[in-house]
Enzyme design. Sequence first.
Site, PDB file in Angstrom:
ATOM      1  N   TYR A 274     -12.040  -4.816   2.797  1.00 53.87           N
ATOM      2  CA  TYR A 274     -10.740  -5.423   2.450  1.00 53.87           C
ATOM      3  C   TYR A 274     -10.707  -5.760   0.954  1.00 53.87           C
ATOM      4  O   TYR A 274      -9.759  -5.411   0.253  1.00 53.87           O
ATOM      5  CB  TYR A 274     -10.493  -6.675   3.298  1.00 53.87           C
TER       6      TYR A 274
ATOM      7  N   LYS B  93      -8.337  -3.844  -1.780  1.00 56.20           N
ATOM      8  CA  LYS B  93      -7.286  -4.628  -2.442  1.00 56.20           C
ATOM      9  C   LYS B  93      -7.485  -4.638  -3.963  1.00 56.20           C
ATOM     10  O   LYS B  93      -6.516  -4.630  -4.714  1.00 56.20           O
ATOM     11  CB  LYS B  93      -7.214  -6.040  -1.860  1.00 56.20           C
TER      12      LYS B  93
HETATM   13  N1  LIG Z   1      -1.684 -12.689   6.026  1.00 57.71           N
HETATM   14  C1  LIG Z   1      -2.420 -12.952   4.960  1.00 57.71           C
HETATM   15  O1  LIG Z   1      -3.119 -13.986   4.888  1.00 57.71           O
HETATM   16  C2  LIG Z   1      -2.390 -12.009   3.763  1.00 57.71           C
HETATM   17  C3  LIG Z   1      -2.909 -12.474   2.543  1.00 57.71           C
HETATM   18  C4  LIG Z   1      -2.895 -11.623   1.446  1.00 57.71           C
HETATM   19  C5  LIG Z   1      -2.362 -10.353   1.544  1.00 57.71           C
HETATM   20  N2  LIG Z   1      -1.870  -9.912   2.730  1.00 57.71           N
HETATM   21  C6  LIG Z   1      -1.314  -8.554   2.776  1.00 57.71           C
HETATM   22  O2  LIG Z   1       0.055  -8.633   3.137  1.00 57.71           O
HETATM   23  C7  LIG Z   1       0.469  -7.402   3.738  1.00 57.71           C
HETATM   24  C8  LIG Z   1       1.208  -7.702   5.029  1.00 57.71           C
HETATM   25  O3  LIG Z   1       0.285  -8.317   5.924  1.00 57.71           O
HETATM   26  P1  LIG Z   1       0.712  -9.366   7.048  1.00 57.71           P
HETATM   27  O4  LIG Z   1      -0.136 -10.559   6.873  1.00 57.71           O
HETATM   28  O5  LIG Z   1       2.190  -9.493   7.092  1.00 57.71           O
HETATM   29  O6  LIG Z   1       0.125  -8.594   8.316  1.00 57.71           O
HETATM   30  P2  LIG Z   1       0.795  -8.194   9.718  1.00 57.71           P
HETATM   31  O7  LIG Z   1      -0.320  -7.579  10.474  1.00 57.71           O
HETATM   32  O8  LIG Z   1       1.531  -9.350  10.290  1.00 57.71           O
HETATM   33  O9  LIG Z   1       1.867  -7.086   9.320  1.00 57.71           O
HETATM   34  C9  LIG Z   1       1.477  -5.842   8.793  1.00 57.71           C
HETATM   35  C10 LIG Z   1       2.420  -4.791   9.341  1.00 57.71           C
HETATM   36  O10 LIG Z   1       2.058  -3.528   8.755  1.00 57.71           O
HETATM   37  C11 LIG Z   1       2.176  -2.551   9.794  1.00 57.71           C
HETATM   38  N3  LIG Z   1       1.362  -1.381   9.435  1.00 57.71           N
HETATM   39  C12 LIG Z   1       0.007  -1.297   9.384  1.00 57.71           C
HETATM   40  N4  LIG Z   1      -0.361  -0.047   9.038  1.00 57.71           N
HETATM   41  C13 LIG Z   1       0.786   0.669   8.859  1.00 57.71           C
HETATM   42  C14 LIG Z   1       1.062   2.018   8.500  1.00 57.71           C
HETATM   43  N5  LIG Z   1       0.072   2.891   8.254  1.00 57.71           N
HETATM   44  N6  LIG Z   1       2.350   2.403   8.426  1.00 57.71           N
HETATM   45  C15 LIG Z   1       3.366   1.534   8.670  1.00 57.71           C
HETATM   46  N7  LIG Z   1       3.162   0.245   9.017  1.00 57.71           N
HETATM   47  C16 LIG Z   1       1.879  -0.178   9.111  1.00 57.71           C
HETATM   48  C17 LIG Z   1       1.708  -3.248  11.052  1.00 57.71           C
HETATM   49  O11 LIG Z   1       2.155  -2.585  12.222  1.00 57.71           O
HETATM   50  C18 LIG Z   1       2.326  -4.638  10.866  1.00 57.71           C
HETATM   51  O12 LIG Z   1       3.611  -4.721  11.431  1.00 57.71           O
HETATM   52  C19 LIG Z   1      -0.818  -6.589   3.929  1.00 57.71           C
HETATM   53  O13 LIG Z   1      -0.928  -5.638   2.895  1.00 57.71           O
HETATM   54  C20 LIG Z   1      -1.916  -7.637   3.822  1.00 57.71           C
HETATM   55  O14 LIG Z   1      -3.141  -7.085   3.414  1.00 57.71           O
HETATM   56  C21 LIG Z   1      -1.860 -10.722   3.848  1.00 57.71           C
END
Ligand SMILES: NC(=O)c1ccc[n+]([C@@H]2O[C@H](COP(=O)([O-])OP(=O)(O)OC[C@H]3O[C@@H](n4cnc5c(N)ncnc54)[C@H](O)[C@@H]3O)[C@@H](O)[C@H]2O)c1
Length: 265
Positions: free
Chosen positions: A152, A156
Amino acid sequence: MQNLQGAGAVVTGAGHGIGRALAARLVAEGARVVVNDLDEDACRSTAEELGATAAPGDCSSDAGVRALVDAATATLGRIDVFLANAGIDRTQPDSLQASDEDWAAMIDTNVMAHVRAARALVPRWLGDGGGGRFVVTASAAGLLTMIGAAPYSVTKHAAVGFAEWLSVTYGHRGIAVQAICPQGVQTRMLDQAGPLKDLLTRDAALTPEQVADAWVDSLADDRFLVLPHPEVGAYYAARAADPDAWLASMRRLQAKVDQLTGAGQ
Ligand SMILES: NC(=O)c1ccc[n+]([C@@H]2O[C@H](COP(=O)([O-])OP(=O)(O)OC[C@H]3O[C@@H](n4cnc5c(N)ncnc54)[C@H](O)[C@@H]3O)[C@@H](O)[C@H]2O)c1
């Protein structure tokens, strides 16, 4: 400042979490929005609830990205803003033993999806002279590092690196690029973080809506780095100012995590 009223926008991974909140905020700002997700049901229900258009599918493969860009262009006429938000975390307790398959999946979704989207979009934006905005949802893990999560953190970092390169290369030709780098956000991804959840929420976890608000606020001065948790800016500055002192503090944190999880005993 980018005017979102009437803009054509695409959000990947918008079926849940941060992507859904970004799409909702875009709709509220008057943008015309296409939402994408691998989870077809979630994609369609988000679109229906927000008044957006659904384009379900895999945004990480080259064919999937091209199909998404073509479908969104047919719907919107022009894509003005592309939010490459979808991301995955397959972190296992022992990151060093993560399988090649897990590494490949995370490289595909967290990095190559962005490369492939830019490959499809940038020539169009340069060709029609209208500019464009490419926004990557990376992570604080892409500026710092995430304890216990090698694939991860590495992917990132690559996401931030690619966004930075795009900004350097095409910024003067009218293409705006941003990297959103949150710490903990209250989504399914955080719920699934297992023993790391406590660590990730040491600084307060934000709601997805607060992340979307931080992105819209960032448009006022068009910052490259969007830091919904302002403390991440201070950690990032400390890391740059004295990498060894920063590493020492991260090792102390890792030692605490080892104590909590019984690792190395
Ligand atoms: N939640 C956290 O704490 C956090 C912190 C920093 C960064 N992020 C980043 O934020 C972004 C969103 O994450 P989130 O927390 O909302 O997660 P989440 O799992 O709630 O949502 C992610 C969505 O992306 C979709 N997805 C995954 N692979 C895919 C693909 N190949 N094609 C289309 N859709 C796809 C999933 O089905 C899901 O609906 C990610 O890039 C994650 O790494 C999250």
